[in-house]
Scaffold this motif. Structure first.
Motif, short mmCIF file in Angstrom:
data_model
loop_
_atom_site.label_atom_id
_atom_site.label_comp_id
_atom_site.label_asym_id
_atom_site.label_seq_id
_atom_site.Cartn_x
_atom_site.Cartn_y
_atom_site.Cartn_z
N ARG A 177 1.69 24.00 7.04
CA ARG A 177 2.05 23.24 8.24
C ARG A 177 2.83 24.14 9.18
O ARG A 177 3.72 24.87 8.76
CB ARG A 177 2.89 22.03 7.85
N PHE A 218 3.29 19.03 2.88
CA PHE A 218 3.63 20.21 3.67
C PHE A 218 2.78 21.40 3.24
O PHE A 218 2.76 22.41 3.91
CB PHE A 218 5.12 20.56 3.48
N ASP A 278 10.84 27.64 6.31
CA ASP A 278 10.69 26.18 6.42
C ASP A 278 11.92 25.42 5.93
O ASP A 278 11.91 24.18 5.92
CB ASP A 278 9.47 25.71 5.60
N TYR A 320 8.49 14.22 0.82
CA TYR A 320 7.42 15.18 1.04
C TYR A 320 6.95 15.73 -0.30
O TYR A 320 7.59 15.55 -1.34
CB TYR A 320 7.89 16.35 1.93
N ALA A 341 5.33 19.66 -1.46
CA ALA A 341 5.00 20.99 -0.95
C ALA A 341 4.91 21.95 -2.12
O ALA A 341 5.29 21.63 -3.26
CB ALA A 341 6.05 21.46 0.05
#
Length: 496
Positions: A166, A339, A346, A356, A358
């Motif tokens: 992202r 993500f 990040d 989230y 990731a």
């Protein structure tokens, strides 16, 4: 079989969809009309912002939020130019005097088939300066930091890889390659990555083979960008002139009708063994632990050394665990958004995220305990939150659910082998298994909440497919997060 684009003669890499080869219907239209081809993503898909509403799931927001990532996917230019896309048979039925009405399916198909590439770029590794942005279009695109996403930390250990990531309000796909060269300046190796950005990740897979081919060309003939320039001119997105948001919204009633045909967008799986199959084999019973944490909208960070591509698919699979399709459920809970690959650049973005999933190749993230609730190191799922530690233990009901999932999977594989069943897939089975489980939980809770005695009993817990004792803490977390905290809990559930 390939076809050349009439807009960019250089693009001779495009594969003709199978339906076009056989003269059949459009693959996109098939997805809209066939429930068996839908993909129920467990997360609020970036660029879509799903939630539920009366009569079925609807888009939870009609405009993008602060980061521009949650608006339904239709550009103003798409809607303005829809008349041109009408098939002849529909034009024959339009009134000569009245305004033209465009069917929702035509509008959705037009959007899905619309190219949504906002940038294309080349990243290279320089022995003196490290990762560098070598070339990009458009020239004024903010690509700061993309050089560390397109070439993941530790990628020098692998020859090829692909990375989903992202970047601000966009999602990217980059293909990386590492080639040995006889050059002292390059220290015997040349590493590059070719990538693209789009408002949504769900169609990026279409360009995987092109990016893989282009990165090989860039390694062999550095500095030649004509194919990438033609690709960008051919595929670039038409964004709203205001620039305030990536996309604008279809009417809410249009979205409700569209999702009845195709509840969520499809993300093509390109892992050779199948994304879901690999995920099940890799985590085994631990899937049930990840399922609970995903349903509770926890922040999940997955660590693994390169290659990154297969780990990005684990991120996607985790999102699929938390899907709910019951109207009204989950409207107030944080979105569970992927993500994909993240690095130290990040950190500031992750600090502001409530929920989230990731992945990363950087071990330093393990020390940043305030950034995540759950840390997954290969198959080891752990947490430093005392309130979540009991959830890492499997209950009797967890093992029973995993046994059923395994049995269903084996039956599907047998059917595919013996009967040539090509309609069902492991992805469908996996997604529907957890969708039905989640719906079962919230349907039971809704029934309890609407009863004269709104008390969660052992019987109602078993009706959810949960263990009255082993899943007590999970249930309490669930009631609080999803707004069922007005329900009473039987004393029998408080004594394990």
């Amino acid at each position: 079989m390939v076809e050349r684009s009439d807009r960019a003669p250089l693009l001779d890499w495009e594969e003709v969809p199978s339906a076009e080869k056989t003269g059949g219907t459009s693959p996109t239209k098939e997805r809209l009309s066939s429930p068996s081809n839908s993909r129920a993503l467990g997360c609020s898909a970036p660029g879509f912002g799903w939630s539920s509403g009366p009569g079925g799931p609807i888009a939870s927001r009609s405009v993008s939020n602060a980061d521009g990532c949650s608006a339904p996917p239709a550009t103003s230019s798409d809607l303005a130019g829809t008349d041109e896309a009408l098939p002849p048979d529909k034009e024959e039925h339009l009134s000569d005097t009245g305004p033209r009405e465009v069917s929702l399916e035509d509008r959705m198909v037009k959007w899905e088939e619309k190219d949504q590439i906002v940038s294309v770029f080349v990243v290279t590794f320089n022995t003196r300066s490290g990762n560098m942005l070598e070339w990009c279009l458009p020239k004024d695109m903010d690509l700061d930091g993309v050089e560390f996403k397109a070439i993941a930390s530790g990628s020098h250990r692998v020859s090829t890889d692909f990375i989903y990531f992202r970047k601000g309000c966009y999602f990217g796909l980059a293909c990386f390659a590492n080639m040995a060269v006889e050059s002292t300046v390059e220290r015997g190796a040349r590493m590059k990555s070719v990538g693209i950005l789009s408002p949504s990740y769900t169609l990026l897979y279409r360009y995987m083979s092109f990016l893989e081919h282009q990165v090989r060309l860039q390694l062999q003939s550095p500095g030649h960008y004509s194919h990438l320039e033609a690709f960008y001119e051919d595929k670039r997105a038409l964004l709203p002139p205001s620039g305030d948001a990536v996309v604008t919204a279809l009417p809410a009633n249009a979205w409700s009708a569209a999702i009845n045909h195709s509840m969520h967008p499809e993300m093509k799986i390109t892992h050779p063994a199948g994304c879901m199959s690999h995920f099940i084999r890799f985590f085994g019973e631990q899937i049930m632990v990840l399922w609970k944490l995903a349903l509770l909208r926890r922040r999940i960070l997955i660590f693994s050394p390169p290659p990154v591509g297969v780990v990005c698919y684990r991120v996607y699979c985790c999102c699929c665990l938390a899907n709910i399709s019951i109207p009204g459920v989950g409207v107030a809970v944080p979105e569970f958004r992927p993500f994909f690959y993240v690095n130290v650049a990040d950190i500031s973005a992750l600090e502001n995220e409530l929920s989230y999933v990731a992945c990363t190749t950087e071990k330093i993230f393990e020390e940043k305990k305030d950034l995540y609730d759950v840390y997954v190191d290969n198959q080891n799922v752990k947490t430093y939150r005392d309130g979540l530690k009991p959830l890492l233990r499997l209950s009797t009901a967890d093992r029973e659910k995993y046994r059923k999932l395994t049995e269903q999977r084996q039956m599907l594989l047998y059917s595919q082998e013996e009967n040539g069943d090509c309609v069902s897939s492991e992805e469908d089975l996996f997604i529907l298994f957890f969708l039905e489980q989640n719906n079962r939980i919230f349907q039971t809770l809704s029934e309890v909440a609407g009863s004269p005695d709104p008390t969660v009993t052992q019987e109602s817990v078993r009706a959810m497919g949960l263990d009255p004792h082993g899943d007590r803490l999970f249930l309490l977390h669930l009631l609080e997060i999803y707004g069922y905290d007005t329900l009473l809990v039987s004393e029998q559930l408080c004594c394990s």
